[in-house]
Scaffold this motif. Structure first.
Motif, PDB file in Angstrom:
ATOM      1  N   GLY A  86      40.588  48.480  28.550  1.00 43.92           N
ATOM      2  CA  GLY A  86      41.644  47.767  29.263  1.00 43.92           C
ATOM      3  C   GLY A  86      42.509  48.731  30.062  1.00 43.92           C
ATOM      4  O   GLY A  86      43.628  49.051  29.664  1.00 43.92           O
ATOM      5  N   PHE A  87      41.993  49.169  31.185  1.00 40.72           N
ATOM      6  CA  PHE A  87      42.709  50.156  32.020  1.00 40.72           C
ATOM      7  C   PHE A  87      44.071  49.645  32.463  1.00 40.72           C
ATOM      8  O   PHE A  87      44.990  50.437  32.694  1.00 40.72           O
ATOM      9  CB  PHE A  87      41.848  50.546  33.231  1.00 40.72           C
ATOM     10  N   TRP A  88      44.224  48.349  32.586  1.00 40.48           N
ATOM     11  CA  TRP A  88      45.477  47.756  33.045  1.00 40.48           C
ATOM     12  C   TRP A  88      46.607  47.953  32.038  1.00 40.48           C
ATOM     13  O   TRP A  88      47.765  47.813  32.390  1.00 40.48           O
ATOM     14  CB  TRP A  88      45.278  46.263  33.329  1.00 40.48           C
ATOM     15  N   LYS A  89      46.277  48.326  30.804  1.00 39.55           N
ATOM     16  CA  LYS A  89      47.282  48.569  29.767  1.00 39.55           C
ATOM     17  C   LYS A  89      47.781  50.007  29.762  1.00 39.55           C
ATOM     18  O   LYS A  89      48.790  50.306  29.131  1.00 39.55           O
ATOM     19  CB  LYS A  89      46.696  48.270  28.387  1.00 39.55           C
ATOM     20  N   GLU A  90      47.078  50.896  30.416  1.00 39.22           N
ATOM     21  CA  GLU A  90      47.362  52.327  30.348  1.00 39.22           C
ATOM     22  C   GLU A  90      48.446  52.736  31.337  1.00 39.22           C
ATOM     23  O   GLU A  90      48.452  52.304  32.475  1.00 39.22           O
ATOM     24  CB  GLU A  90      46.086  53.132  30.614  1.00 39.22           C
ATOM     25  N   LYS A  91      49.335  53.595  30.872  1.00 32.95           N
ATOM     26  CA  LYS A  91      50.419  54.112  31.727  1.00 32.95           C
ATOM     27  C   LYS A  91      50.064  55.469  32.328  1.00 32.95           C
ATOM     28  O   LYS A  91      50.410  55.754  33.460  1.00 32.95           O
ATOM     29  CB  LYS A  91      51.720  54.235  30.919  1.00 32.95           C
ATOM     30  N   ASP A  92      49.375  56.296  31.539  1.00 34.39           N
ATOM     31  CA  ASP A  92      48.993  57.619  32.009  1.00 34.39           C
ATOM     32  C   ASP A  92      47.923  57.484  33.088  1.00 34.39           C
ATOM     33  O   ASP A  92      46.879  56.864  32.846  1.00 34.39           O
ATOM     34  CB  ASP A  92      48.466  58.459  30.838  1.00 34.39           C
ATOM     35  N   PRO A  93      48.141  58.066  34.278  1.00 34.51           N
ATOM     36  CA  PRO A  93      47.183  57.896  35.373  1.00 34.51           C
ATOM     37  C   PRO A  93      45.767  58.389  35.044  1.00 34.51           C
ATOM     38  O   PRO A  93      44.784  57.744  35.420  1.00 34.51           O
ATOM     39  CB  PRO A  93      47.780  58.709  36.519  1.00 34.51           C
ATOM     40  N   GLN A  94      45.647  59.498  34.347  1.00 39.02           N
ATOM     41  CA  GLN A  94      44.321  60.029  34.019  1.00 39.02           C
ATOM     42  C   GLN A  94      43.592  59.116  33.033  1.00 39.02           C
ATOM     43  O   GLN A  94      42.405  58.814  33.215  1.00 39.02           O
ATOM     44  CB  GLN A  94      44.439  61.448  33.464  1.00 39.02           C
ATOM     45  N   THR A  95      44.308  58.671  32.011  1.00 39.59           N
ATOM     46  CA  THR A  95      43.711  57.758  31.033  1.00 39.59           C
ATOM     47  C   THR A  95      43.347  56.443  31.699  1.00 39.59           C
ATOM     48  O   THR A  95      42.273  55.883  31.451  1.00 39.59           O
ATOM     49  CB  THR A  95      44.688  57.510  29.862  1.00 39.59           C
ATOM     50  N   ARG A  96      44.230  55.960  32.559  1.00 34.06           N
ATOM     51  CA  ARG A  96      43.965  54.721  33.294  1.00 34.06           C
ATOM     52  C   ARG A  96      42.688  54.842  34.127  1.00 34.06           C
ATOM     53  O   ARG A  96      41.848  53.937  34.127  1.00 34.06           O
ATOM     54  CB  ARG A  96      45.163  54.381  34.178  1.00 34.06           C
ATOM     55  N   GLN A  97      42.525  55.976  34.807  1.00 37.38           N
ATOM     56  CA  GLN A  97      41.340  56.193  35.635  1.00 37.38           C
ATOM     57  C   GLN A  97      40.076  56.243  34.788  1.00 37.38           C
ATOM     58  O   GLN A  97      39.058  55.630  35.143  1.00 37.38           O
ATOM     59  CB  GLN A  97      41.489  57.492  36.439  1.00 37.38           C
ATOM     60  N   LEU A  98      40.121  56.947  33.657  1.00 36.23           N
ATOM     61  CA  LEU A  98      38.953  57.029  32.776  1.00 36.23           C
ATOM     62  C   LEU A  98      38.568  55.659  32.216  1.00 36.23           C
ATOM     63  O   LEU A  98      37.381  55.310  32.168  1.00 36.23           O
ATOM     64  CB  LEU A  98      39.215  58.014  31.637  1.00 36.23           C
ATOM     65  N   GLU A  99      39.566  54.895  31.818  1.00 35.60           N
ATOM     66  CA  GLU A  99      39.285  53.560  31.294  1.00 35.60           C
ATOM     67  C   GLU A  99      38.754  52.636  32.388  1.00 35.60           C
ATOM     68  O   GLU A  99      37.891  51.800  32.134  1.00 35.60           O
ATOM     69  CB  GLU A  99      40.527  52.954  30.632  1.00 35.60           C
ATOM     70  N   MET A 100      39.244  52.794  33.608  1.00 33.33           N
ATOM     71  CA  MET A 100      38.751  51.982  34.716  1.00 33.33           C
ATOM     72  C   MET A 100      37.276  52.297  34.996  1.00 33.33           C
ATOM     73  O   MET A 100      36.463  51.389  35.219  1.00 33.33           O
ATOM     74  CB  MET A 100      39.566  52.204  35.986  1.00 33.33           C
ATOM     75  N   ILE A 101      36.933  53.562  34.957  1.00 29.12           N
ATOM     76  CA  ILE A 101      35.538  53.963  35.163  1.00 29.12           C
ATOM     77  C   ILE A 101      34.647  53.351  34.080  1.00 29.12           C
ATOM     78  O   ILE A 101      33.579  52.792  34.377  1.00 29.12           O
ATOM     79  CB  ILE A 101      35.409  55.502  35.190  1.00 29.12           C
ATOM     80  N   ASN A 102      35.073  53.438  32.821  1.00 29.42           N
ATOM     81  CA  ASN A 102      34.277  52.875  31.726  1.00 29.42           C
ATOM     82  C   ASN A 102      34.210  51.354  31.803  1.00 29.42           C
ATOM     83  O   ASN A 102      33.164  50.755  31.512  1.00 29.42           O
ATOM     84  CB  ASN A 102      34.817  53.327  30.374  1.00 29.42           C
ATOM     85  N   PHE A 103      35.301  50.718  32.201  1.00 31.19           N
ATOM     86  CA  PHE A 103      35.301  49.270  32.395  1.00 31.19           C
ATOM     87  C   PHE A 103      34.283  48.882  33.470  1.00 31.19           C
ATOM     88  O   PHE A 103      33.453  47.994  33.272  1.00 31.19           O
ATOM     89  CB  PHE A 103      36.704  48.796  32.795  1.00 31.19           C
ATOM     90  N   GLN A 104      34.350  49.563  34.605  1.00 27.09           N
ATOM     91  CA  GLN A 104      33.434  49.258  35.707  1.00 27.09           C
ATOM     92  C   GLN A 104      31.980  49.544  35.333  1.00 27.09           C
ATOM     93  O   GLN A 104      31.075  48.798  35.725  1.00 27.09           O
ATOM     94  CB  GLN A 104      33.833  50.034  36.964  1.00 27.09           C
TER      95      GLN A 104
END
Length: 139
Positions: A86-104
């Protein structure tokens, strides 16, 4: 075409079978991670998802109701994308990007599994290089 689909099935199934091994041999560690993501009953969910990955991966690999196996992988991938990445829950930009990649990645693999399901269910026994024909029939 049969050999190309067989090679594709082998390459596609490899990621799910290796992930199944991790889920089934490192259940406690993986359940801890799932729990940190808010997955309820993380231990049984991790073990169950490992069985789902194993069944779906082997089905696609061996061509035993490979259409059903592809659907089992979709059943694993879509909830995993939403619950674990759930990248949309992440505040840290790096963590958000990693989660977005895994989501996609999970959503793209789900799309590929659906396409494989459709190919196998539509082609039927004409596909060849499978142990059984498809369980479903799509005209």
């Amino acid at each position: 075409m049969d050999i190309l689909v067989l090679i594709g099935r082998i390459l596609f199934a490899a990621i799910f079978l290796s992930s199944a091994v991790g889920h089934l041999t490192q259940t406690k560690m993986m359940a801890g991670y799932a729990s940190s993501k808010g997955v309820p009953a993380a231990g049984p969910a991790t073990f169950g998802s490992g069985l789902l990955l194993l069944a779906g991966g082997l089905s696609v690999l061996l061509g035993i109701w490979a259409d059903l196996g592809a659907l089992l992988l979709v059943i694993f991938l879509v909830p995993t994308a939403v619950l674990m990445h759930g990248f949309w829950k992440e505040k840290d930009p790096q963590t958000r990007q990693l989660e977005m990649i895994n989501f996609q990645k999970d959503i793209a693999l789900a799309g590929a599994a659906l396409a494989l399901f459709a190919l196998i269910a539509h082609t039927g026994t004409d596909l060849g290089l499978t142990v059984t024909g498809p369980l479903f029939d799509i005209d």
